[in-house]
Design an enzyme around this catalytic site. Sequence first.
Site, PDB file in Angstrom:
ATOM      1  N   ASN A  11       2.728  -1.585  -8.449  1.00 19.28           N
ATOM      2  CA  ASN A  11       2.487  -0.127  -8.508  1.00 19.28           C
ATOM      3  C   ASN A  11       3.578   0.557  -8.026  1.00 19.28           C
ATOM      4  O   ASN A  11       4.222   0.556  -7.262  1.00 19.28           O
ATOM      5  CB  ASN A  11       1.424  -0.038  -7.209  1.00 19.28           C
ATOM      6  CG  ASN A  11       1.103   1.246  -6.839  1.00 19.28           C
ATOM      7  OD1 ASN A  11       1.289   2.354  -7.712  1.00 19.28           O
ATOM      8  ND2 ASN A  11       0.548   1.550  -5.617  1.00 19.28           N
ATOM      9  N   TRP A  12       3.740   1.439  -9.088  1.00 20.84           N
ATOM     10  CA  TRP A  12       5.347   2.090  -8.938  1.00 20.84           C
ATOM     11  C   TRP A  12       5.149   3.334  -8.301  1.00 20.84           C
ATOM     12  O   TRP A  12       6.190   4.109  -7.763  1.00 20.84           O
ATOM     13  CB  TRP A  12       5.770   2.638 -10.348  1.00 20.84           C
ATOM     14  CG  TRP A  12       6.113   1.306 -11.007  1.00 20.84           C
ATOM     15  CD1 TRP A  12       6.321   0.010 -10.963  1.00 20.84           C
ATOM     16  CD2 TRP A  12       6.681   1.377 -12.501  1.00 20.84           C
ATOM     17  NE1 TRP A  12       6.546  -0.667 -11.823  1.00 20.84           N
ATOM     18  CE2 TRP A  12       6.917   0.116 -12.953  1.00 20.84           C
ATOM     19  CE3 TRP A  12       6.900   2.452 -13.668  1.00 20.84           C
ATOM     20  CZ2 TRP A  12       7.523  -0.473 -14.367  1.00 20.84           C
ATOM     21  CZ3 TRP A  12       7.310   2.131 -14.709  1.00 20.84           C
ATOM     22  CH2 TRP A  12       7.581   0.744 -14.966  1.00 20.84           C
ATOM     23  N   LYS A  13       3.713   3.796  -7.726  1.00 17.24           N
ATOM     24  CA  LYS A  13       3.515   5.160  -7.421  1.00 17.24           C
ATOM     25  C   LYS A  13       4.349   6.214  -7.825  1.00 17.24           C
ATOM     26  O   LYS A  13       4.481   5.959  -9.229  1.00 17.24           O
ATOM     27  CB  LYS A  13       4.085   4.873  -5.711  1.00 17.24           C
ATOM     28  CG  LYS A  13       3.593   3.797  -4.980  1.00 17.24           C
ATOM     29  CD  LYS A  13       3.846   3.742  -3.494  1.00 17.24           C
ATOM     30  CE  LYS A  13       3.519   2.284  -2.928  1.00 17.24           C
ATOM     31  NZ  LYS A  13       3.271   2.161  -1.502  1.00 17.24           N
ATOM     32  N   HIS A  97      -6.591   3.443  -3.749  1.00 23.19           N
ATOM     33  CA  HIS A  97      -5.208   2.991  -2.896  1.00 23.19           C
ATOM     34  C   HIS A  97      -5.309   3.734  -1.429  1.00 23.19           C
ATOM     35  O   HIS A  97      -5.725   4.874  -1.561  1.00 23.19           O
ATOM     36  CB  HIS A  97      -3.867   3.527  -3.668  1.00 23.19           C
ATOM     37  CG  HIS A  97      -2.659   2.635  -3.041  1.00 23.19           C
ATOM     38  ND1 HIS A  97      -2.132   3.396  -2.154  1.00 23.19           N
ATOM     39  CD2 HIS A  97      -2.159   1.570  -3.294  1.00 23.19           C
ATOM     40  CE1 HIS A  97      -1.242   2.451  -1.694  1.00 23.19           C
ATOM     41  NE2 HIS A  97      -1.088   1.464  -2.450  1.00 23.19           N
ATOM     42  N   GLU A  99      -3.053   5.337  -0.035  1.00 27.31           N
ATOM     43  CA  GLU A  99      -2.241   6.476  -0.072  1.00 27.31           C
ATOM     44  C   GLU A  99      -3.157   7.676  -0.620  1.00 27.31           C
ATOM     45  O   GLU A  99      -3.105   8.650  -0.094  1.00 27.31           O
ATOM     46  CB  GLU A  99      -0.901   6.580  -0.863  1.00 27.31           C
ATOM     47  CG  GLU A  99       0.253   5.839  -0.045  1.00 27.31           C
ATOM     48  CD  GLU A  99       1.233   4.805  -0.877  1.00 27.31           C
ATOM     49  OE1 GLU A  99       0.973   5.039  -2.092  1.00 27.31           O
ATOM     50  OE2 GLU A  99       1.978   3.931  -0.348  1.00 27.31           O
ATOM     51  N   GLU A 169      -5.198  -4.798   0.998  1.00 32.51           N
ATOM     52  CA  GLU A 169      -4.075  -4.028   1.685  1.00 32.51           C
ATOM     53  C   GLU A 169      -4.053  -3.565   2.888  1.00 32.51           C
ATOM     54  O   GLU A 169      -4.322  -2.400   3.062  1.00 32.51           O
ATOM     55  CB  GLU A 169      -3.519  -3.173   0.628  1.00 32.51           C
ATOM     56  CG  GLU A 169      -3.589  -3.498  -0.714  1.00 32.51           C
ATOM     57  CD  GLU A 169      -2.295  -2.404  -1.359  1.00 32.51           C
ATOM     58  OE1 GLU A 169      -1.370  -3.144  -2.079  1.00 32.51           O
ATOM     59  OE2 GLU A 169      -2.781  -1.375  -1.671  1.00 32.51           O
ATOM     60  N   GLY A 175       4.878  -0.727   2.613  1.00 34.24           N
ATOM     61  CA  GLY A 175       5.957  -0.057   2.838  1.00 34.24           C
ATOM     62  C   GLY A 175       6.643  -0.039   3.797  1.00 34.24           C
ATOM     63  O   GLY A 175       7.536   0.621   4.151  1.00 34.24           O
ATOM     64  N   SER A 214       4.077  -5.249   1.386  1.00 29.32           N
ATOM     65  CA  SER A 214       5.618  -5.745   1.565  1.00 29.32           C
ATOM     66  C   SER A 214       5.999  -7.426   1.070  1.00 29.32           C
ATOM     67  O   SER A 214       6.435  -7.860   1.525  1.00 29.32           O
ATOM     68  CB  SER A 214       5.862  -5.922   3.017  1.00 29.32           C
ATOM     69  OG  SER A 214       5.975  -4.391   3.594  1.00 29.32           O
ATOM     70  N   GLY A 235       4.250  -3.111  -4.151  1.00 31.37           N
ATOM     71  CA  GLY A 235       4.833  -1.843  -4.474  1.00 31.37           C
ATOM     72  C   GLY A 235       6.317  -1.748  -4.566  1.00 31.37           C
ATOM     73  O   GLY A 235       6.786  -1.915  -5.578  1.00 31.37           O
ATOM     74  N   GLY A 236       7.081  -1.744  -3.352  1.00 32.11           N
ATOM     75  CA  GLY A 236       8.464  -1.510  -3.457  1.00 32.11           C
ATOM     76  C   GLY A 236       9.164  -2.633  -4.454  1.00 32.11           C
ATOM     77  O   GLY A 236       9.945  -2.068  -5.133  1.00 32.11           O
TER      78      GLY A 236
HETATM   79  C1  PEP Z   1       1.299  -0.599  -2.403  1.00 31.74           C
HETATM   80  O1  PEP Z   1       1.524   0.374  -2.621  1.00 31.74           O
HETATM   81  O2  PEP Z   1       0.147  -1.006  -2.804  1.00 31.74           O
HETATM   82  C2  PEP Z   1       2.331  -1.795  -1.730  1.00 31.74           C
HETATM   83  C3  PEP Z   1       1.713  -2.749  -1.360  1.00 31.74           C
HETATM   84  O3  PEP Z   1       3.500  -1.402  -1.346  1.00 31.74           O
HETATM   85  P1  PEP Z   1       4.670  -2.269  -0.808  1.00 31.74           P
HETATM   86  O4  PEP Z   1       4.594  -3.631  -1.541  1.00 31.74           O
HETATM   87  O5  PEP Z   1       5.883  -1.476  -1.054  1.00 31.74           O
HETATM   88  O6  PEP Z   1       4.146  -2.538   0.607  1.00 31.74           O
END
Ligand code: PEP
Length: 252
Positions: A11-13, A97, A99, A169, A175, A214, A235-236
């Site tokens: 997930n590049w956001k 998600h 966010e 999640e 994040g 993470s 994500g990251g």
């Molecule tokens: C996400 O945005 O779904 C996510 C899991 O981010 P991260 O891996 O950066 O925690």
Amino acid sequence: MSARRPLIAGNWKMHKTVAEAEAFIQRLLPLVYASDAADVVICPPFTALAAMVDSARGSRVQVYAQNMHHAPAGAFTGEISAAMLTEIDVDGVILGHSERRELCGETDRAVALKLAAALDAGLEPILCVGETEAEREQGETERKLRHQVQEGLSKIGAERLPEVAIAYEPIWAIGTGKVAEPEQAQDAAAFIRALVAGRSPEQAQRLRILYGGSVTPENATDLLALPDIDGALVGGASLDADAFAAIVGVAS
Ligand code: PEP
């Protein structure tokens, strides 16, 4: 890892211009070329979807959107419909998600409508669920997950359940670098599978449950070895082609 085929989704956001996305995919494709034991998905922003579909065509990498509206068309400024995604050969979509739930006020009801519309359009949805840190501390994790899973799946028939992937999640892990303990991730995933089994025990065994929060190449081995975890929503670490490919490598 279970008999279910692993799914690793990035997930590049709100990251990467089209040019940056092109550089990423050219680096990623040779790295995951031989990883044929896992499904690999990238979720770019809307503006890079068409370019990523074209660049990934014929490869093992699928392209998902990060959101969509449930309605087929209408006066919804700034929104994108399922048909707009399928027209450009997008394969699936992330829904609900945290966010979007937190920052855009997305409700369980809206997510349920989106999920049904996505499946009707032939898109593969990833339904995101998870508790806040306060909810975990107050012993509210299962109540929150029950609500999100049952509501989110409420508008689809049991026969369609295996077409959905559910991403567990924990919001406190997204994040933050604070990854869930394997036991916490397994307990939550097993609880989610039991909820789905309440609709259909057979389909619950086929539905994939991902962990997100993470995930890195370093912690992926422990997380992906858990019996009810069938992949990761990243994500990251998905912004870096080498790190993302390393996680795919763990899954395959
Ligand atoms: C996400 O945005 O779904 C996510 C899991 O981010 P991260 O891996 O950066 O925690």
